[in-house]
Design a protein around this motif. Structure first.
Motif, PDB file in Angstrom:
ATOM      1  N   MET A   1       0.860  -1.175   0.000  1.00 30.40           N
ATOM      2  CA  MET A   1       0.000   0.000   0.000  1.00 30.40           C
ATOM      3  C   MET A   1       0.896   1.224   0.000  1.00 30.40           C
ATOM      4  SD  MET A   1      -1.005  -0.379   3.906  1.00 30.40           S
ATOM      5  CE  MET A   1      -1.311   1.355   3.924  1.00 30.40           C
ATOM      6  N   ASP A   2       0.265   2.369  -0.026  1.00 26.25           N
ATOM      7  CA  ASP A   2       0.997   3.629   0.073  1.00 26.25           C
ATOM      8  C   ASP A   2       1.707   4.033  -1.228  1.00 26.25           C
ATOM      9  OD1 ASP A   2       0.929   5.459   2.103  1.00 26.25           O
ATOM     10  OD2 ASP A   2       3.061   5.258   2.530  1.00 26.25           O
ATOM     11  N   TYR A   3       1.553   3.253  -2.267  1.00 27.24           N
ATOM     12  CA  TYR A   3       2.181   3.615  -3.546  1.00 27.24           C
ATOM     13  C   TYR A   3       1.411   4.752  -4.209  1.00 27.24           C
ATOM     14  CZ  TYR A   3      -1.414   0.137  -4.677  1.00 27.24           C
ATOM     15  OH  TYR A   3      -2.583  -0.570  -4.729  1.00 27.24           O
ATOM     16  N   SER A   4       2.032   5.352  -5.204  1.00 21.43           N
ATOM     17  CA  SER A   4       1.394   6.469  -5.911  1.00 21.43           C
ATOM     18  C   SER A   4       1.573   6.343  -7.406  1.00 21.43           C
ATOM     19  CB  SER A   4       2.025   7.821  -5.556  1.00 21.43           C
ATOM     20  OG  SER A   4       2.543   7.879  -4.287  1.00 21.43           O
ATOM     21  N   LEU A   5       0.707   7.051  -8.111  1.00 20.60           N
ATOM     22  CA  LEU A   5       0.941   7.271  -9.527  1.00 20.60           C
ATOM     23  C   LEU A   5       1.624   8.626  -9.621  1.00 20.60           C
ATOM     24  CD1 LEU A   5       0.381   6.137 -12.436  1.00 20.60           C
ATOM     25  CD2 LEU A   5      -1.458   7.826 -12.542  1.00 20.60           C
ATOM     26  N   LEU A   6       2.860   8.606 -10.087  1.00 22.14           N
ATOM     27  CA  LEU A   6       3.600   9.848 -10.257  1.00 22.14           C
ATOM     28  C   LEU A   6       3.352  10.338 -11.682  1.00 22.14           C
ATOM     29  CD1 LEU A   6       5.727  11.765  -8.920  1.00 22.14           C
ATOM     30  CD2 LEU A   6       7.472  10.413 -10.085  1.00 22.14           C
ATOM     31  N   ILE A   7       2.955  11.589 -11.810  1.00 23.90           N
ATOM     32  CA  ILE A   7       2.692  12.147 -13.140  1.00 23.90           C
ATOM     33  C   ILE A   7       3.488  13.433 -13.320  1.00 23.90           C
ATOM     34  CG2 ILE A   7       0.934  13.026 -14.742  1.00 23.90           C
ATOM     35  CD1 ILE A   7      -1.180  11.564 -13.187  1.00 23.90           C
ATOM     36  N   GLY A   8       4.330  13.470 -14.309  1.00 21.16           N
ATOM     37  CA  GLY A   8       5.024  14.705 -14.684  1.00 21.16           C
ATOM     38  C   GLY A   8       4.424  15.189 -15.986  1.00 21.16           C
ATOM     39  N   ILE A   9       4.169  16.481 -16.065  1.00 20.17           N
ATOM     40  CA  ILE A   9       3.560  17.022 -17.286  1.00 20.17           C
ATOM     41  C   ILE A   9       4.517  17.991 -17.969  1.00 20.17           C
ATOM     42  CG2 ILE A   9       1.569  18.252 -18.252  1.00 20.17           C
ATOM     43  CD1 ILE A   9       0.019  17.449 -15.679  1.00 20.17           C
ATOM     44  N   HIS A  10       4.806  17.699 -19.206  1.00 19.76           N
ATOM     45  CA  HIS A  10       5.611  18.622 -20.016  1.00 19.76           C
ATOM     46  C   HIS A  10       4.678  19.329 -20.986  1.00 19.76           C
ATOM     47  CE1 HIS A  10       8.813  20.242 -22.522  1.00 19.76           C
ATOM     48  NE2 HIS A  10       8.175  19.766 -23.578  1.00 19.76           N
TER      49      HIS A  10
ATOM     50  N   SER B   1      -5.234   7.488   4.071  1.00 12.47           N
ATOM     51  CA  SER B   1      -4.305   6.784   3.214  1.00 12.47           C
ATOM     52  C   SER B   1      -4.000   5.341   3.634  1.00 12.47           C
ATOM     53  CB  SER B   1      -3.117   7.702   3.034  1.00 12.47           C
ATOM     54  OG  SER B   1      -1.986   7.023   2.823  1.00 12.47           O
ATOM     55  N   PRO B   2      -3.749   5.032   4.922  1.00 11.06           N
ATOM     56  CA  PRO B   2      -3.417   3.627   5.204  1.00 11.06           C
ATOM     57  C   PRO B   2      -4.621   2.720   5.424  1.00 11.06           C
ATOM     58  CG  PRO B   2      -2.855   5.018   7.083  1.00 11.06           C
ATOM     59  CD  PRO B   2      -3.629   5.838   6.124  1.00 11.06           C
ATOM     60  N   VAL B   3      -5.223   2.253   4.354  1.00 14.40           N
ATOM     61  CA  VAL B   3      -6.268   1.241   4.451  1.00 14.40           C
ATOM     62  C   VAL B   3      -5.640  -0.087   4.061  1.00 14.40           C
ATOM     63  CG1 VAL B   3      -8.212   2.761   4.000  1.00 14.40           C
ATOM     64  CG2 VAL B   3      -6.960   1.781   2.089  1.00 14.40           C
ATOM     65  N   GLU B   4      -6.366  -1.186   4.219  1.00  6.93           N
ATOM     66  CA  GLU B   4      -5.711  -2.454   3.894  1.00  6.93           C
ATOM     67  C   GLU B   4      -5.529  -2.570   2.372  1.00  6.93           C
ATOM     68  OE1 GLU B   4      -7.057  -5.347   2.546  1.00  6.93           O
ATOM     69  OE2 GLU B   4      -9.039  -4.434   2.262  1.00  6.93           O
ATOM     70  N   PRO B   5      -4.584  -3.408   1.942  1.00  4.13           N
ATOM     71  CA  PRO B   5      -4.122  -3.394   0.551  1.00  4.13           C
ATOM     72  C   PRO B   5      -5.193  -3.594  -0.515  1.00  4.13           C
ATOM     73  CG  PRO B   5      -2.659  -4.725   1.906  1.00  4.13           C
ATOM     74  CD  PRO B   5      -3.798  -4.344   2.777  1.00  4.13           C
ATOM     75  N   GLY B   6      -6.179  -4.425  -0.251  1.00  2.09           N
ATOM     76  CA  GLY B   6      -7.222  -4.644  -1.249  1.00  2.09           C
ATOM     77  C   GLY B   6      -8.019  -3.369  -1.475  1.00  2.09           C
ATOM     78  N   GLU B   7      -8.343  -2.728  -0.367  1.00  4.30           N
ATOM     79  CA  GLU B   7      -9.104  -1.501  -0.432  1.00  4.30           C
ATOM     80  C   GLU B   7      -8.257  -0.394  -1.064  1.00  4.30           C
ATOM     81  OE1 GLU B   7     -10.901  -0.986   3.396  1.00  4.30           O
ATOM     82  OE2 GLU B   7     -11.502   1.073   2.924  1.00  4.30           O
ATOM     83  N   TYR B   8      -6.980  -0.387  -0.720  1.00  9.82           N
ATOM     84  CA  TYR B   8      -6.066   0.615  -1.278  1.00  9.82           C
ATOM     85  C   TYR B   8      -6.019   0.491  -2.795  1.00  9.82           C
ATOM     86  CZ  TYR B   8      -2.109   3.814  -1.505  1.00  9.82           C
ATOM     87  OH  TYR B   8      -1.306   4.894  -1.774  1.00  9.82           O
ATOM     88  N   ALA B   9      -5.874  -0.737  -3.266  1.00 12.54           N
ATOM     89  CA  ALA B   9      -5.786  -0.983  -4.710  1.00 12.54           C
ATOM     90  C   ALA B   9      -7.071  -0.570  -5.421  1.00 12.54           C
ATOM     91  CB  ALA B   9      -5.473  -2.454  -4.978  1.00 12.54           C
ATOM     92  N   ASP B  10      -8.222  -0.905  -4.829  1.00 12.41           N
ATOM     93  CA  ASP B  10      -9.507  -0.529  -5.437  1.00 12.41           C
ATOM     94  C   ASP B  10      -9.641   0.979  -5.548  1.00 12.41           C
ATOM     95  OD1 ASP B  10     -10.271  -3.128  -5.623  1.00 12.41           O
ATOM     96  OD2 ASP B  10     -11.481  -3.128  -3.783  1.00 12.41           O
ATOM     97  N   ARG B  11      -9.326   1.646  -4.437  1.00 19.11           N
ATOM     98  CA  ARG B  11      -9.472   3.097  -4.386  1.00 19.11           C
ATOM     99  C   ARG B  11      -8.516   3.762  -5.376  1.00 19.11           C
ATOM    100  NH1 ARG B  11      -7.767   5.716   1.165  1.00 19.11           N
ATOM    101  NH2 ARG B  11      -5.767   5.293   0.180  1.00 19.11           N
ATOM    102  N   PHE B  12      -7.281   3.238  -5.403  1.00 21.73           N
ATOM    103  CA  PHE B  12      -6.248   3.739  -6.318  1.00 21.73           C
ATOM    104  C   PHE B  12      -6.733   3.612  -7.756  1.00 21.73           C
ATOM    105  CE2 PHE B  12      -2.404   2.949  -8.913  1.00 21.73           C
ATOM    106  CZ  PHE B  12      -1.612   4.029  -8.542  1.00 21.73           C
ATOM    107  N   PHE B  13      -7.170   2.424  -8.107  1.00 25.47           N
ATOM    108  CA  PHE B  13      -7.563   2.159  -9.482  1.00 25.47           C
ATOM    109  C   PHE B  13      -8.790   2.975  -9.882  1.00 25.47           C
ATOM    110  CE2 PHE B  13      -9.759  -0.647 -12.639  1.00 25.47           C
ATOM    111  CZ  PHE B  13      -8.886  -0.377 -13.691  1.00 25.47           C
ATOM    112  N   SER B  14      -9.760   3.100  -8.983  1.00 28.19           N
ATOM    113  CA  SER B  14     -10.941   3.852  -9.413  1.00 28.19           C
ATOM    114  C   SER B  14     -10.644   5.344  -9.518  1.00 28.19           C
ATOM    115  CB  SER B  14     -12.178   3.567  -8.551  1.00 28.19           C
ATOM    116  OG  SER B  14     -11.832   3.564  -7.215  1.00 28.19           O
TER     117      SER B  14
END
Ligand code: ATP
Ligand code: CA
Ligand code: CA
Length: 428
Positions: free
Chosen positions: A255-264, A397-410
């Motif tokens: 958990m705790d991972y992010s999508l890093l986005i840089g914009i040029h 931010s610190p929810v359990e991994p399944g929930e984290y993944a769902d929230r992240f993806f949606s």
């Protein structure tokens, strides 16, 4: 792009550490590389190669400026990852990491206390990691390897090596080498680190106005009304890859991972030169004249006069040559094409924005999933418990991994244009 920075001398707190890390990589990686490639075995996933460096040197390891020990973890696995799936040229890799300068740009950007160093060509990042992250990466190495093999276009951090330096007093420093998502030849005008969580996920807008290098967060993205502008084609591909990547992260309980986005922004080009004068430049005391050919020869443990000469030069290089002053780095003006094999990194090293007709827009995204080594450990469970008492349990931010993944993806689906919009999250 020319970058100017202050040269880090031997008095810098991390000088010795950097020197040891780079020397270890140079010797360790080239030793493995010198052998004939073979298929991986189960043992390769738990293998460790040890090197002892000292000032005198010996048959196996050349003398070094300092005494230290170096450990290379699962070297054959990382070699296969680099060569077969990440399409790195072995000589290039070694040369980038050990030639004259290493840039040190990000001191300790995260709360975690990790240090980040850039290779001089800006392609690789060395990140020091906590021992628990190190153990975790080893424990999931098989899953990770399998995932990379099955997903050549993965957005997950690309790990190229896992190493440890042990200093004479017993301090152990673990680190990984990974891809820099951001390109050497393009300024990144806006950076976002998105988790799909809104609690506490805001960089102060007032500060952002004066800091072009600010790393913005979920709430900044939402409040600025941003969208990932991708036409149906790229949107579908990116969604599918993110779904698969999040699936792996769920499976390995992180958990705790992010999508890093840089914009040029292409109309702005590189004129702001965001990176200028922000660098520290470190010279790890490796001879200037190391050519690509010499690196290749050295990588193979070659016996050509060139390789021998280079090894001698490395042994004899004079630490006193180093000093303070200005270090100048010239980065390529053009895309070097080394990311063309990868779907999401093939437009100028990134992903070009497109409209609903899939026609290009004047923006390039540099994106990937980072910080993927935090397992849902006892510590996080505790944090979860305490924070859960005060805030909406699902938004923190610190929810359990399944929930984290769902929230992240949606969240990621929602921020792509046509995907419904970040509005949904604002309303919650
Ligand atoms: P924390 O655990 O507090 O979030 P950390 O030390 O684990 O921090 P990361 O989250 O991995 O650090 O990264 C911190 C920042 O460094 C990111 O927000 C990003 O700006 C930059 N960064 C990290 N990895 C990369 C990468 N692969 N390419 C480009 N920039 C990166
Ligand atoms: Ca992080
Ligand atoms: Ca982290």
């Amino acid at each position: 792009v020319v970058l100017v920075g202050n040269l880090i001398g031997e008095d810098h707190v991390n000088y010795v550490l950097m020197y040891n890390m780079l020397t270890g990589i140079r010797i360790g990686v080239s030793r493995c590389q010198a052998k004939v490639k073979r298929a991986l075995t189960d043992e390769d996933f738990t293998a460790r190669h040890k090197f002892s460096f000292d000032i005198v040197g010996n048959e196996l390891t050349p003398s070094a400026k300092y005494d230290f020990k170096f450990k290379d973890y699962a070297p054959w696995v990382f070699r296969e990852l680099r060569e077969d799936y990440f399409h790195l040229d072995p000589a290039d890799y070694l040369l980038s990491l050990t030639s004259k300068y290493i840039l040190s740009e990000l001191g300790s950007p995260g709360k975690s206390g990790s240090f980040f160093y850039f290779s001089r060509d800006y392609r690789f990042i060395i990140k020091t990691i906590h021992h628990s992250e190190h153990k975790f990466l080893l424990s999931i190495l098989k899953d990770y390897h399998q995932h990379i093999k099955n997903n050549p276009h993965t957005l997950l951090s690309r790990f190229y090596g896992l190493h440890r330096v042990k200093l004479p007093r017993g301090n152990k420093i673990h680190f990984v080498i990974m891809n820099n998502l951001f390109p050497p030849h393009r300024d990144v005008h806006e950076t976002f680190d998105l988790k799909g969580s809104t609690v506490g996920r805001e960089y102060p807008e007032a500060k952002a106005a004066t800091n072009p290098r600010a790393v913005l967060k979920d709430l900044n993205w939402i409040n600025r009304g941003k969208m990932l502008e991708l036409g149906p084609e790229k949107r579908a591909l990116l969604t599918e890859q993110l779904r698969r990547d999040a699936e792996l992260l769920r499976k390995i309980h992180v958990m705790d991972y992010s999508l890093l986005i840089g914009i040029h922004k292409m109309e702005r080009g590189n004129r702001d030169n965001v990176r200028r004068n922000t660098l520290k430049v470190f010279s790890p005391d490796i001879p200037n004249g190391m050519t690509r050919r010499a690196a290749a020869a050295n990588a193979k443990g070659g016996t050509s006069p060139e390789a021998i000469a280079m090894r001698r030069a490395m042994r004899e290089s004079d630490p006193k040559r180093l000093g303070h002053g200005k270090g100048t780095i010239r980065l390529p003006e053009e895309d070097t094409g080394d990311r063309r094999d990868f779907l999401f990194y093939q437009d100028e090293g990134g992903l070009r924005a497109t409209d609903e007709a899939n026609d290009p827009l004047d923006k390039i995204y540099y994106l990937g999933v980072i910080d993927i080594l935090t397992p849902y450990s006892g510590l996080k469970k505790l944090e979860h418990f305490w924070k859960g008492l005060s805030a909406d349990r699902h938004k923190i931010s610190p929810v359990e991994p399944g929930e984290y993944a769902d929230r992240f993806f949606s969240f990621m689906k929602a921020i792509m244009r046509g995907g419904g919009g970040g509005e949904r999250f604002k309303a919650e």
